[in-house]
Design an enzyme around this catalytic site. Structure first.
Site, PDB file in Angstrom:
ATOM      1  N   HIS A  65       2.323  57.411 -12.066  1.00  0.00           N
ATOM      2  CA  HIS A  65       1.995  57.440 -13.487  1.00  0.00           C
ATOM      3  C   HIS A  65       2.804  56.359 -14.178  1.00  0.00           C
ATOM      4  CE1 HIS A  65       5.567  59.967 -13.235  1.00  0.00           C
ATOM      5  NE2 HIS A  65       5.673  60.006 -14.549  1.00  0.00           N
ATOM      6  N   HIS A  81       5.165  56.278 -16.816  1.00  0.00           N
ATOM      7  CA  HIS A  81       6.399  56.413 -17.575  1.00  0.00           C
ATOM      8  C   HIS A  81       7.376  55.321 -17.134  1.00  0.00           C
ATOM      9  CE1 HIS A  81       5.795  60.865 -18.905  1.00  0.00           C
ATOM     10  NE2 HIS A  81       5.376  60.017 -19.824  1.00  0.00           N
ATOM     11  N   ASP A 132      10.315  55.115 -16.174  1.00  0.00           N
ATOM     12  CA  ASP A 132      11.212  55.261 -15.030  1.00  0.00           C
ATOM     13  C   ASP A 132      10.457  55.142 -13.702  1.00  0.00           C
ATOM     14  OD1 ASP A 132      10.011  57.723 -15.808  1.00  0.00           O
ATOM     15  OD2 ASP A 132      11.391  58.842 -14.539  1.00  0.00           O
ATOM     16  N   HIS A 133       9.145  54.873 -13.755  1.00  0.00           N
ATOM     17  CA  HIS A 133       8.333  54.814 -12.540  1.00  0.00           C
ATOM     18  C   HIS A 133       7.659  53.472 -12.286  1.00  0.00           C
ATOM     19  CE1 HIS A 133       8.226  59.141 -11.314  1.00  0.00           C
ATOM     20  NE2 HIS A 133       8.724  59.254 -12.540  1.00  0.00           N
TER      21      HIS A 133
END
Length: 285
Positions: free
Chosen positions: A74, A76, A78-79
Site C-alpha cells: 500500500h 503509506h 513508511d512502505h
C-alpha cells in the site's frame, strides 16, 4: 541481544530475506520490514520509507543479484517511497497496489499517503508476478487502506501481509480511506485461506495465523459491543468513548483510537444500527 537489528539483511526462510528500516514509532513498532524474495533474480516487497541509509544497505546486500520487481502492499509513507530510488538504481518496475493519495484533513492516525507513488503495473486480486524459483500472487485486502494488497508466495505458502495483519498489534483502520466493513471482510477472506506463515511489515512472523485472525475479529466485535453500550447510555461523542474504552493507552495513540471508533460507527451506520446528529452518535430509531 537486539532481535530487531536495522542495517543487516537476515534470512527468515530459504526463499525470503528481510531488512528492517530505521523508522521505529508507535505506529511502526520496530520499523518497516522490507522483504526480498528469491535469489539471483529477486523481488523486493515494501522497500520502505525515503531513507538513504536503508536504501544503501538494501542495494549493498543485493549486489550481484537482479531486482526484477518492486512490490508495494500500500502507499503509506513508511512502505512505498523508497520504490522510486530503488527503481532508479536497478531499472526494476514498480508493481502491486494502485496509486492512492487521500487528502485527509483530519488529524493523522498513522502514516500519511505517498503522493508520488506511480506504479508501472497494478495487480488485481489473483494476478501474479514471477521470477526464477518464485511466484507472487496478489491478494486484495482492503480495509487498512482501500488499495491494500497482500502477496502470497506460491512456492512455500508464505503470505506477506503488509499492515493488514501485523505481528505486534491490530492495524489502524482510519476513515476516510480506512474502512471497517472492508477490513473485516478481508480478515475473513484470509481466514479461509491455507497459508503456512505470515510475514507482516511490522512485528514478528505469525505461524498461528488462524488463531490470530479469529482473535482480531473477536476484538473488533468486542469494540463494537462497547460502542453500542455507550450509545445505550447516551454517551454519543467519540472523545468520551475513547476515554472509557482505551484507559491507559499511550496518549500518542488517542487519535488512532478515535479514528478506529469512527470506523466502527460508520460500519454500524451502514448496517442501519446507529445514526448521528452532527458529531454526536446515537442508536438508530
Amino acid at each position: 541481544m537486539n532481535d530487531w537489528p536495522t542495517g543487516r539483511m537476515e534470512s527468515v526462510d530459504p526463499l525470503v530475506r528481510r531488512l528492517l528500516a530505521p523508522n521505529p514509532s508507535p505506529f511502526t513498532f520496530t520499523g518497516t520490514q522490507t522483504y526480498i524474495v528469491g535469489h539471483g533474480e529477486i523481488a523486493v516487497i515494501d522497500p520502505g520509507p525515503d531513507d538513504d541509509a536503508h536504501l544503501s544497505v538494501l542495494l549493498g546486500a543485493l549486489k550481484g543479484e537482479r531486482v526484477v520487481a518492486i512490490l508495494c502492499t500500500h502507499t503509506h509513507r513508511d512502505h512505498s517511497p523508497a520504490a522510486r530510488a530503488l527503481k532508479a538504481a536497478t531499472g526494476a518496475p514498480i508493481i502491486g497496489c494502485a496509486a492512492l493519495a487521500i487528502d485527509d484533513r483530519g488529524p493523522r492516525a498513522d502514516a500519511a499517503f505517498d503522493f508520488d507513488y506511480a506504479p508501472d503495473q497494478v495487480l488485481a486480486d489473483g494476478e501474479t508476478v514471477a521470477g526464477e524459483g518464485w511466484t507472487l500472487e496478489a491478494v486484495a485486502t482492503p480495509g487498512h487502506t482501500s488499495n491494500h494488497l497482500c502477496f502470497a508466495l506460491r512456492e512455500n505458502g508464505a503470505l506477506f501481509t503488509g499492515d493488514h495483519v501485523m505481528g505486534w498489534s491490530t492495524t489502524v483502520v482510519a476513515p476516510p480511506d480506512g474502512n471497517m466493513t472492508a477490513y473485516m471482510d478481508s480478515l475473513d477472506k484470509l481466514r479461509l485461506r491455507e497459508d503456512r506463515i505470515y510475514y507482516p511489515a511490522h512485528g514478528p512472523a505469525v505461524e498461528k495465523h488462524q488463531q490470530l485472525i479469529r482473535g482480531m475479529m473477536g476484538h473488533r466485535k468486542q469494540r463494537e459491543r462497547q460502542i453500542l453500550r455507550h450509545l445505550e447510555r447516551g454517551e454519543g461523542e467519540i472523545e468520551t468513548m475513547v476515554g472509557q474504552m482505551y484507559k491507559g493507552l499511550d496518549p500518542r495513540l488517542h487519535v488512532a483510537a478515535g479514528r478506529s471508533v469512527l470506523a466502527h460507527l460508520l460500519d454500524l451506520e451502514g448496517r442501519g444500527m446507529v445514526a448521528r446528529d452532527g458529531d454526536t452518535w446515537r442508536l438508530a430509531a
